[in-house]
Design a protein around this motif. Structure first.
Motif, PDB file in Angstrom:
ATOM      1  N   ILE A 260       0.854  -1.180   0.000  1.00 48.97           N
ATOM      2  CA  ILE A 260       0.000   0.000   0.000  1.00 48.97           C
ATOM      3  C   ILE A 260       0.894   1.236   0.000  1.00 48.97           C
ATOM      4  O   ILE A 260       1.847   1.328   0.762  1.00 48.97           O
ATOM      5  CB  ILE A 260      -0.926   0.032   1.238  1.00 48.97           C
ATOM      6  CG1 ILE A 260      -1.703  -1.290   1.372  1.00 48.97           C
ATOM      7  CG2 ILE A 260      -1.892   1.213   1.160  1.00 48.97           C
ATOM      8  CD1 ILE A 260      -2.634  -1.592   0.242  1.00 48.97           C
ATOM      9  N   ASP A 264      -1.567   6.669   0.666  1.00 47.50           N
ATOM     10  CA  ASP A 264      -2.832   5.975   0.953  1.00 47.50           C
ATOM     11  C   ASP A 264      -2.893   5.556   2.420  1.00 47.50           C
ATOM     12  O   ASP A 264      -3.954   5.613   3.050  1.00 47.50           O
ATOM     13  CB  ASP A 264      -2.975   4.736   0.060  1.00 47.50           C
ATOM     14  CG  ASP A 264      -3.211   5.096  -1.397  1.00 47.50           C
ATOM     15  OD1 ASP A 264      -3.959   6.065  -1.654  1.00 47.50           O
ATOM     16  OD2 ASP A 264      -2.651   4.422  -2.273  1.00 47.50           O
ATOM     17  N   THR A 314      -5.923  -6.241  -0.022  1.00 47.88           N
ATOM     18  CA  THR A 314      -5.021  -6.179  -1.179  1.00 47.88           C
ATOM     19  C   THR A 314      -4.921  -4.797  -1.798  1.00 47.88           C
ATOM     20  O   THR A 314      -4.009  -4.555  -2.604  1.00 47.88           O
ATOM     21  CB  THR A 314      -5.491  -7.157  -2.290  1.00 47.88           C
ATOM     22  OG1 THR A 314      -6.832  -6.815  -2.669  1.00 47.88           O
ATOM     23  CG2 THR A 314      -5.432  -8.595  -1.825  1.00 47.88           C
ATOM     24  N   SER A 315      -5.809  -3.868  -1.455  1.00 49.29           N
ATOM     25  CA  SER A 315      -5.811  -2.571  -2.128  1.00 49.29           C
ATOM     26  C   SER A 315      -5.970  -1.428  -1.132  1.00 49.29           C
ATOM     27  O   SER A 315      -6.335  -1.637   0.029  1.00 49.29           O
ATOM     28  CB  SER A 315      -6.959  -2.509  -3.147  1.00 49.29           C
ATOM     29  OG  SER A 315      -8.213  -2.482  -2.472  1.00 49.29           O
ATOM     30  N   HIS A 318      -9.480  -1.220   0.342  1.00 54.57           N
ATOM     31  CA  HIS A 318      -9.669  -2.109   1.493  1.00 54.57           C
ATOM     32  C   HIS A 318      -9.130  -1.462   2.769  1.00 54.57           C
ATOM     33  O   HIS A 318      -9.750  -1.521   3.825  1.00 54.57           O
ATOM     34  CB  HIS A 318      -8.952  -3.448   1.260  1.00 54.57           C
ATOM     35  CG  HIS A 318      -9.533  -4.250   0.147  1.00 54.57           C
ATOM     36  ND1 HIS A 318      -8.830  -5.259  -0.484  1.00 54.57           N
ATOM     37  CD2 HIS A 318     -10.739  -4.198  -0.467  1.00 54.57           C
ATOM     38  CE1 HIS A 318      -9.574  -5.790  -1.429  1.00 54.57           C
ATOM     39  NE2 HIS A 318     -10.731  -5.158  -1.441  1.00 54.57           N
TER      40      HIS A 318
END
Length: 416
Positions: A260, A264, A314-315, A318
């Protein structure tokens, strides 16, 4: 009658020192530690372990001395300054300075963690038992707002480094560490001006006070068996504190490890802060209406869900969603735990028992980061390491079920 001026000053301290919790513990420094100082999420977890051990060793003895001498505010001022100057000192950490970063972070966390022993003890001095859920929740909610606001400023500084004439992101991060120290000192000042230590007849020497504090601490160990419900709650709290603390200190480094982006990660942590502000106030009202124990159990179930979902993350999206879920329960669970404990300790021994709780919880709190680090070392998987943290929340749920809070409050009224 509760003194509103003292309550407001007490609440504002959470606004002050939460800048350390957000920028240093949770957001900017963990990323800086890995990307600039060239540490790893494993070495970051071991840094947290070292800090927890030092705080555990200091808190109970100093708490006992504070009760003997009546100097809780003085001790809080000293450790606030230690934490603030350590925060600013992180500006001297440059590329590859992992060991320097670790040492200064440990010093800062000692200031933060040990200082909170005396801050939590002052809750009994400023608020009546009937008001402590609400006042404790106000403190944590203001902490989310204050810590979040400074983190937002620091995020803007880090993202916009070029437009304001800084050489790079490293310089912007170093400036953000300095802002934490300034923020902490400035907004702590109302507490130090408004809340005064209770005069004590004890005028002994430093050696005499150390001896008296050690004797008082020994009495705590021997007398705590007279408060069985408090003992059971403390057992639950050790696991609860460990689980929550591990999520706080490992979230950013975990996110960095699984890919990540740093921007973010910090944005997600801002989401936690600004959801946490109103959510903690609401949590406090719900605890007042439904009972602190029920709300605390609810928050632990939510944490189990968060850890399991985090395993599959995973992102960045999320991470944002999980940050929002954490914001719903993190401050409320901490505030409610603090309020419950304050009602179950004998009056006149608040710093001592808060120091004892800090000692025991910090003694066990290295377990979470240590488990994370060891599982990562053995499995070479940060995801497996995160999933292992679920054990602490499960244990907290089980032990909390056996606590009778009403009986514990009656036991606290007994003469020691």
């Amino acid at each position: 009658m509760d003194d509103k001026k003292k309550i407001n000053a007490w609440v504002l301290y959470d606004w002050a020192n939460s800048a350390f919790a957000t920028t240093i513990m949770a957001a900017v420094m963990p990323i800086y530690f890995i990307n600039v100082a060239k540490g790893t999420d494993g070495s970051w977890s071991f840094t947290q372990t070292a800090a927890a051990i030092v705080v555990a060793l200091l808190s109970p003895l100093l708490g006992a001395i504070a009760d003997v001498t009546g100097k809780k505010v003085k001790f809080l001022r000293i450790f606030s300054l230690i934490g603030a100057f350590a925060s600013a000192g992180l500006a001297f950490v440059g590329p590859g300075d992992m060991w320097l970063a670790s040492i200064i972070v440990v010093i800062g966390m000692v200031g933060f963690g040990t200082g909170n022993t005396f801050y939590d003890a002052l809750l009994n001095d400023v608020a009546s038992p009937a008001q402590r859920e609400k006042v404790s929740a106000r403190g944590f909610s203001m902490g989310y707002l204050g810590g979040g606001l400074l983190l937002a400023v620091n995020l803007g500084l880090i993202l916009g480094w070029e437009s304001i004439g800084l050489p790079d992101k490293t310089a912007a991060s170093q400036i953000s560490f300095v802002t934490v120290g300034i923020w902490w000192i400035v907004f702590s000042w109302p507490l130090f001006r408004t809340i005064k230590d209770t005069p004590s007849a004890n005028k002994g020497s430093i050696a005499g006070n150390l001896k008296a504090g050690a004797r008082r601490l020994g009495e705590t160990f021997s007398s705590i068996k007279r408060y069985p419900e408090l003992m059971k709650f403390m057992l639950a709290y050790w696991f609860i504190f460990d689980g929550i603390n591990t999520i706080i200190v490992m979230a950013a480094s975990y996110g960095t490890t699984i890919g990540i982006e740093s921007n973010d990660l910090i944005t997600a942590l801002l989401i936690t802060q600004f959801i946490g502000f109103p959510a903690t106030l609401l949590f406090g009202r719900m605890a007042d209406r439904l009972g602190g124990k029920k709300m605390l159990q609810f928050s632990l179930i939510m944490y189990l869900i968060i850890v399991i979902l985090g395993y599959f993350m995973t992102s960045a999206l999320h991470f944002y969603l999980l940050a929002g879920l954490v914001g719903l329960v993190q401050g409320g669970s901490q505030a409610t735990s603090r309020a419950i404990f304050s009602k179950m300790i004998p009056q006149g021994r608040t710093a001592e028992f808060n120091g004892f709780l800090s000692f025991t919880s910090r003694f066990f709190s290295f377990g979470g980061p240590l488990v994370f680090g060891l599982v990562k070392l053995i499995s070479d998987s940060s995801r497996s390491a995160l999933l292992a943290v679920a054990f602490f929340f499960l244990a907290g749920i089980v032990f909390l079920a056996f606590v009778n809070l009403t009986k514990g409050e009656r036991e606290a009224l007994q003469q020691p």
